[in-house]
Design a protein around this motif. Sequence first.
Motif, PDB file in Angstrom:
ATOM      1  N   LYS A 142       8.923  10.146  11.400  1.00  0.00           N
ATOM      2  CA  LYS A 142       7.610   9.753  11.261  1.00  0.00           C
ATOM      3  C   LYS A 142       7.571   8.294  10.656  1.00  0.00           C
ATOM      4  N   CYS A 143       7.238   7.228  11.417  1.00  0.00           N
ATOM      5  CA  CYS A 143       6.321   6.084  11.178  1.00  0.00           C
ATOM      6  C   CYS A 143       7.416   5.265  10.457  1.00  0.00           C
ATOM      7  N   ARG A 144       7.169   3.765  10.396  1.00  0.00           N
ATOM      8  CA  ARG A 144       7.688   2.674  10.077  1.00  0.00           C
ATOM      9  C   ARG A 144       6.869   1.764   9.227  1.00  0.00           C
ATOM     10  N   VAL A 145       7.278   1.219   8.264  1.00  0.00           N
ATOM     11  CA  VAL A 145       6.363   0.397   7.256  1.00  0.00           C
ATOM     12  C   VAL A 145       7.230  -0.854   7.216  1.00  0.00           C
ATOM     13  N   ALA A 146       6.232  -2.052   7.070  1.00  0.00           N
ATOM     14  CA  ALA A 146       7.114  -3.356   6.732  1.00  0.00           C
ATOM     15  C   ALA A 146       6.195  -4.195   5.872  1.00  0.00           C
ATOM     16  N   TYR A 147       6.697  -4.989   4.871  1.00  0.00           N
ATOM     17  CA  TYR A 147       5.621  -6.066   4.149  1.00  0.00           C
ATOM     18  C   TYR A 147       6.315  -7.373   4.071  1.00  0.00           C
ATOM     19  N   LEU A 148       5.733  -8.159   4.298  1.00  0.00           N
ATOM     20  CA  LEU A 148       6.196  -9.513   4.308  1.00  0.00           C
ATOM     21  C   LEU A 148       5.413 -10.440   3.373  1.00  0.00           C
TER      22      LEU A 148
END
Length: 387
Positions: A125-131
């Motif tokens: 389930k899913c993938r998240v990224a913050y830049l």
Amino acid sequence: MTTSNKTPNLPDPVAIAAEQAKRINVDREQYLVGPLDRLILDSPWVTREELTAGLSAFHKERMAKVPPLAQYPESKPWVDHVLAVERELVRQAKLNDLEIALLRSLGDYTTFRGYVSARPRMIEKCRVAYLPETDRGEMHIKNVDDPSTFWKKSAPMKPSAWTEAPPLVWDGVGSGLHIDDEPEQIFPLPYNQMCFTYADDVPSAVDFLTRYSQFWGGQNIVLHDRKKRAVAIEKASRNHIEVFTDTKHGRAHCSGMACRNPKSTQGKYQLAKRDQYRTLFNVPDDGADQCFWAACDKAEKMLGDFIGQDRPIKADEVLKLFTTPFPKGLCKTGVKFHPEQGYGEFTLITHASVGTETERTNYRWERGDKPDLEWPTEPEVLVQRRG
């Protein structure tokens, strides 16, 4: 800063139960039958009777196992609230002992005592990224991956006024184990709600979630705050927690069903528990289980290598990575990793937000209705401006 003496303003248990009961009564099959069906499809060598034997007793046991106040001083009002909501939910949705246990404790019971996963662990389930910085400002993006079983396309995005970012942002992905050693604390505390009550930035959230580590697992998360501090936490097990901080670029990411450091304590534990499951049920080395984990690792490496680049990253590069079909990108198209895999997996939604303190652009790619599940050629776009 975490403040353990803060009194939470908890909503009315009757109203909370009414909302949940309404959803359950509209589609009881989805909530009371679907999770068990998905588990059996994932692990066909286990019977329905084996998965539910002892479930009701386990649920009653965990609801009675109140956390010790000396160790968890914030917990008492939340325990009282959880118990009150459950009493009302049983009454309003007319649930018997097995149904409330299926709804509330199937995942923990099978993971700790039933030896198989109740949630769709074979579905990544899913993938998240913050830049914190791109050529267009701060960026947060997520792929929502799931089977299409209960998929319903949502309403179009509508113009909305500028809203201030919350002090703390939490976004997560599924990351669990078929088998996990049972921790001492098994009461179902709403740890995420508690975290937002007692923590208002990344350092205090990490402190809280570490202290309450036994109460949560089965997911990896990204946290970031208004000062653009960010961490990723990997939490496949209730017994381990691993915090990742990119001190050079301030970026953070997490992937479903993956441990980015297989040599860490948690990485070794995850591998050992996967091997234990395969041995227990005679799962072949070349079967769907191993193929699934290899695909999870490949997607994590793709995202980790991208986020870890020692250079400025453009927002359009991130959008392209998340919406390009797998295996060249991170968008899942329903292709199975192995012929024996129970479900095909889709990226159903990609949503992203990028911008500055005065202008923010929101994007959403969303699949069409079944059976075609068509991926859009262009995203929906919503621009928000301050003032």
